[in-house]
Design a protein around this motif. Structure first.
Motif, mmCIF file in Angstrom:
data_model
loop_
_atom_site.group_PDB
_atom_site.id
_atom_site.type_symbol
_atom_site.label_atom_id
_atom_site.label_comp_id
_atom_site.label_asym_id
_atom_site.label_seq_id
_atom_site.Cartn_x
_atom_site.Cartn_y
_atom_site.Cartn_z
ATOM 1 N N PHE A 192 48.298 43.651 38.748
ATOM 2 C CA PHE A 192 47.025 43.502 38.051
ATOM 3 C C PHE A 192 47.154 42.767 36.724
ATOM 4 C CE2 PHE A 192 43.574 44.694 35.225
ATOM 5 C CZ PHE A 192 42.487 44.445 36.031
ATOM 6 N N LYS A 193 46.265 41.810 36.526
ATOM 7 C CA LYS A 193 46.107 41.139 35.231
ATOM 8 C C LYS A 193 44.640 41.241 34.842
ATOM 9 C CE LYS A 193 50.317 39.744 35.407
ATOM 10 N NZ LYS A 193 51.326 40.361 34.530
ATOM 11 N N THR A 194 44.398 41.430 33.577
ATOM 12 C CA THR A 194 43.014 41.379 33.120
ATOM 13 C C THR A 194 42.552 39.925 33.241
ATOM 14 O OG1 THR A 194 43.620 40.864 30.856
ATOM 15 C CG2 THR A 194 43.466 43.202 31.434
ATOM 16 N N PRO A 195 41.243 39.718 33.211
ATOM 17 C CA PRO A 195 40.747 38.337 33.279
ATOM 18 C C PRO A 195 41.412 37.436 32.234
ATOM 19 C CG PRO A 195 38.935 39.876 33.551
ATOM 20 C CD PRO A 195 40.140 40.702 33.260
ATOM 21 N N ASP A 196 41.573 37.923 31.020
ATOM 22 C CA ASP A 196 42.176 37.098 29.964
ATOM 23 C C ASP A 196 43.637 36.754 30.271
ATOM 24 O OD1 ASP A 196 39.838 37.143 28.621
ATOM 25 O OD2 ASP A 196 40.431 38.719 27.200
ATOM 26 N N LEU B 19 45.039 36.774 33.359
ATOM 27 C CA LEU B 19 45.147 36.006 34.599
ATOM 28 C C LEU B 19 44.963 34.507 34.357
ATOM 29 C CD1 LEU B 19 45.498 36.314 37.710
ATOM 30 C CD2 LEU B 19 43.019 36.299 37.883
ATOM 31 N N ILE B 20 44.006 34.208 33.516
ATOM 32 C CA ILE B 20 43.681 32.810 33.273
ATOM 33 C C ILE B 20 44.850 32.074 32.608
ATOM 34 C CG2 ILE B 20 42.583 32.890 30.970
ATOM 35 C CD1 ILE B 20 40.792 31.498 34.004
ATOM 36 N N ILE C 262 47.869 31.611 35.736
ATOM 37 C CA ILE C 262 47.658 30.759 36.906
ATOM 38 C C ILE C 262 46.621 29.696 36.558
ATOM 39 C CG2 ILE C 262 46.049 32.507 37.861
ATOM 40 C CD1 ILE C 262 46.959 31.665 40.660
ATOM 41 N N ASP C 263 46.939 28.468 36.912
ATOM 42 C CA ASP C 263 46.059 27.356 36.551
ATOM 43 C C ASP C 263 44.882 27.284 37.520
ATOM 44 O OD1 ASP C 263 44.839 25.050 35.753
ATOM 45 O OD2 ASP C 263 46.416 23.708 36.496
ATOM 46 N N LEU C 264 43.735 27.764 37.070
ATOM 47 C CA LEU C 264 42.577 27.792 37.957
ATOM 48 C C LEU C 264 41.588 26.681 37.639
ATOM 49 C CD1 LEU C 264 42.289 31.629 38.400
ATOM 50 C CD2 LEU C 264 42.692 29.942 40.183
ATOM 51 N N TYR D 2 49.129 37.557 42.749
ATOM 52 C CA TYR D 2 48.044 38.201 42.012
ATOM 53 C C TYR D 2 46.888 38.679 42.895
ATOM 54 C CZ TYR D 2 50.609 36.561 37.995
ATOM 55 O OH TYR D 2 51.595 36.354 37.078
ATOM 56 N N TYR E 258 36.022 42.242 40.851
ATOM 57 C CA TYR E 258 37.150 41.533 40.259
ATOM 58 C C TYR E 258 38.447 42.232 40.656
ATOM 59 C CZ TYR E 258 40.499 39.808 36.865
ATOM 60 O OH TYR E 258 41.625 39.273 36.293
ATOM 61 N N VAL F 212 41.696 36.592 41.648
ATOM 62 C CA VAL F 212 41.893 35.147 41.677
ATOM 63 C C VAL F 212 40.701 34.438 42.326
ATOM 64 C CG1 VAL F 212 43.391 33.300 42.469
ATOM 65 C CG2 VAL F 212 44.391 35.488 41.795
ATOM 66 N N PHE G 55 37.550 34.135 40.246
ATOM 67 C CA PHE G 55 37.693 33.029 39.288
ATOM 68 C C PHE G 55 37.467 31.678 39.979
ATOM 69 C CE2 PHE G 55 39.988 35.507 35.926
ATOM 70 C CZ PHE G 55 39.231 35.045 34.870
ATOM 71 N N TRP H 40 39.423 25.531 48.244
ATOM 72 C CA TRP H 40 40.192 25.326 47.013
ATOM 73 C C TRP H 40 41.489 24.554 47.287
ATOM 74 C CZ3 TRP H 40 38.787 26.666 42.038
ATOM 75 C CH2 TRP H 40 39.789 26.562 41.070
#
Lengths: 501, 501
Positions: A44-48, A50-51, A54-56, A78, B116, B121, B124, B366
């Motif tokens: 688990f990563k928080t939204p902040d 995760l961004i 990983i390059d989304l 993830y 979420y 992922v 996002f 994607w």
């Protein structure tokens, strides 16, 4: 751009075997890790966070195969492994090679269900499954239906069919021409009946929610009282939705009694078996709820208890031709009747749905069925119930746990008391509001810990009924892939994370 | 039963690698055959024949892996290869390893989109694609939306959003509390607007079909006349659906003029770009139809022109929060707001849809996008138009063909005259009804021949407009994978099968 142009050629004939093989290796790794319970359920990563990890963003110019493979590995890292053996969170789970094979196959041929010409084999399969359900499980003499994208949609079809059955003029005139119709469902039914009421134009005020008893089952006497009230107020009771497997407790409404009441008032009986409909594979269940044979429609998610990938949902109705009557427009460009090679009126199924193209959902279930056989599927349901009973007994025997009710299906709901709360209970504090306010916070805290550590996922929720309010408690789900070992692990893990809170 | 019991063990830890590898070989073979155009497009059997060729019953006891692999091969044999390079039949086609990889992956992890927590992922990714569409293509300053199962559903969301925007009280009170609302769409629009009118409770009488010109585009003057008529009759014009790429001709309604008219009457503007929405990737198109920037909603099927497996459909709206307002119920068991690890009110998307669980459709697109890059996608659309123009020129140059209109998108519609019909034309018989009755039979006969031989698949249809009736003609579709070679083959094949009729 030269390298890129090569990919853009419409008639590029190369098979990118290396890339595919790399992908297959990733898939095999995921399947194996899920089966063995190795690896995390969730990283688990928080939204902040995760961004950053990983390059989304999407590139202007195409990326290399190597970059793409590495990216897929990162997405894997993830993503939640719903098939992991320690995933007890939602009403689905488990992974198996057979249904996956079916799913990969249909993606590859990229078919669609709407005409026999487009999907000859798969149309036959849908029909064969319907016939088998009618004969062996539902005990219906006639059957019609459709596979559709998810349980909510299947319940929508139930409402739609009820509307069309009673008011054939509706298709042209719409709801404004009809009397004030009411849809009955229990207060613990799935929210798709309410979403359906919005979607289909009835509005939320049309939904009458019947009180449940302490176990979570619709109370027949309350049901009849509400019908009478509805009639007195000049409204028309259109249908009742009976839940076979409520979302949280997994219990079954009194189908026989409620069907008799509904029939007295000429109402459509829809059974939402999306979650608990698997029970119909058991003879004992079929004998107990024998009036399923008189239900007008039945919704079922094959992808719930069985470990078949989403989505794999069926809608069944006894009323042959009604779906066609409700939805058909006879579009010239698709459903021509002048086909030379077969009888399109008999074999093209698309016009009976409100969709157009339809994803082929049946094949992944078909292969699964072939692998286990009919007796095997029935055994899987029985085995899952067995594991559930085992877990419920563990809960009952555990000093920190309180089982909320005896499971009828594969859901187990219970309160977990950390040691400090046990002491407060001994002092009688559990009679106070403050105690339960504090208890309400415990499951979210334990859940956050397990998600952070990635060891397990399980759902918690509060539940407000007309007669009883319950603060947050845990709800475990024992789908096909879960055994006694996983059950034991799960309870130990809750206790490990929660006892010192 | 011993062998079977092994499969039924819930905690069976073996990875059935041999079985998976066999499946992967089958998949690779299908992909390669489709790319190279080897093998048949279809190995057609009538229903009576098919049932003899393949055992479509479900066994009581489970079958062996070998039996299952052989069965999958048989299903492969009798399934339509929509990705075959000679498949011109429907509005999708083509196969590529990248989008397939994405699809295989999401089936394997078996995720769902609603929170979420469940799909960090992928949530996002949906947002990133929306933002990119808003900025680069739609020219919207705000965007909201959802991926949903198919274009029809996406158009339903458009109607739903229009209803909610104008009548927020609708959600509770339903359509019976609202005035008589009308939905405007062209007579050649996709039938999903009508299916939506039924589904959503408006009824077919609520759909006002505007006449099209000879090219198949909504006539703005007719549109305004119909609005005024509607108002005079005491009804309310709720929305207009503008088609970007009609189903048969692939032409675009006059978006700018019609949007101006709709805005004058305070109507919601929905653009059905499910088929032709790919045009938005071209700058010239965006400049021409600049008022797309003022549309309220836009439906688009990524799986149509691009060779991404079905289903991969987006619904976009400029009105942020409207979908949530329309659909949210705030169910306790799923969308709790007391999550400890992230802001659920901001990142959980499920409650804004009328679905519950949602299949992860975004990932296959994607990966495809990463492989080709943004510029690559734009090039693919341009290339497909180029091939289409090439084919249209072949048709114009062919003595036995008559092009119906200049293609605006990747659809080419034309009449094919067998040699004997050319002679009858010379004698002036094409002024008679009999001639066209005979012509009407030609495409079904040619289609039956190509299906029997398995060499090609293409659609035919008649088309009835208010101002003109056309008997059966062919409609070819040039999706991403089709090049000049395929175009040339296609016309030769029609002529080979049809010239002597």
């Amino acid at each position: 751009m030269e390298q890129q142009d090569q990919h853009l050629l419409a008639n590029d004939k190369k098979l990118n075997e290396k890339f595919l093989d790399d992908v297959f290796q990733i898939l095999k790794k995921i399947i194996l890790e899920c089966k063995t319970g190795n690896g995390k359920v969730i990283d688990f990563k928080t939204p902040d966070q995760l961004i950053k990890e990983i390059d989304l963003t999407l590139p202007l110019k195409g990326q290399s195969d190597e970059e793409i493979i590495n990216f897929i590995k990162l997405v894997d890292k993830y993503s939640v492994k719903t098939s992991h053996s320690h995933f007890f969170n939602n009403l689905f789970g488990g992974s198996n090679e057979y249904s996956l094979a079916g799913d990969y196959f249909t993606s590859t041929i990229n078919g669609s269900m709407y005409t026999y010409e487009m999907a000859p084999v798969f149309n036959f399969m849908e029909n064969a499954i319907q016939q088998l359900f009618a004969e062996r499980y539902l005990k219906w003499s006639t059957i019609d239906g459709v596979f559709c994208p998810g349980g909510s949609q299947s319940n929508f079809y139930g409402i739609l069919a009820a509307r069309q059955h009673k008011y054939p003029e509706f298709k042209r005139k719409g709801l404004r021409a009809l009397p004030d119709l009411k849809l009955f469902t229990s207060e613990l039914a799935h929210y798709s009946i309410e979403k359906g009421a919005i979607m289909l134009g009835f509005g939320l005020d049309s939904v009458v929610k019947i009180a449940c008893d302490e176990e979570g089952r619709m109370i027949p006497e309350e049901f009849e009282k509400e019908i009478q009230k509805c009639i007195q107020e000049g409204s028309v009771p259109l249908m009742v939705n009976l839940t076979c497997g409520t979302t949280v407790f997994g219990v079954v409404d009194p189908i026989n009694k409620c069907t008799e009441i509904a029939q007295k008032y000429n109402m459509w009986v829809h059974i939402d078996g999306c979650w608990g409909g698997h029970l119909i594979f058991l003879e004992e269940f079929r004998n107990k709820y024998s009036l399923i044979s008189q239900a007008d429609s039945f919704a079922w998610d094959a992808h719930k208890l069985f470990n078949v990938p989403q989505q794999c949902t069926a809608f069944f109705t006894r009323h042959v031709g009604l779906l066609h009557e409700a939805n058909a427009l006879g579009s010239d460009y698709l459903f021509m009747k002048d086909k030379k090679l077969y009888d399109a009126t008999k074999y093209d199924s698309g016009d009976k749905t409100y969709q157009c193209a339809r994803h082929i959902d049946v094949f992944k279930f078909w292969i699964y069925w072939k692998h286990f056989g009919t007796l095997g599927l029935e055994q899987i349901v029985a085995d899952s119930l067995e594991t559930t009973k085992y877990f419920a007994q563990l809960v009952k025997d555990h000093p920190n746990c309180e089982l909320i009710n005896e499971p009828e299906y594969v859901s187990v709901s219970f309160f977990y008391y950390p040691d400090s709360f046990l002491k407060r209970k001994e002092l009688g504090e559990d009679k106070t509001e403050k105690f339960w306010e504090d208890m309400h916070n415990i499951p979210p805290i334990i859940k956050a810990k397990m998600v952070e550590q990635g060891t397990m996922m399980v759902a918690y929720q509060k539940q407000n009924q007309k007669s009883i309010q319950r603060k947050n408690f845990f709800r475990f789900i024992f789908t096909a892939d879960k055994g006694k070992e996983e059950a034991q692990f799960a309870l130990n893990e809750i206790h490990r994370l929660g006892k010192d809170l």
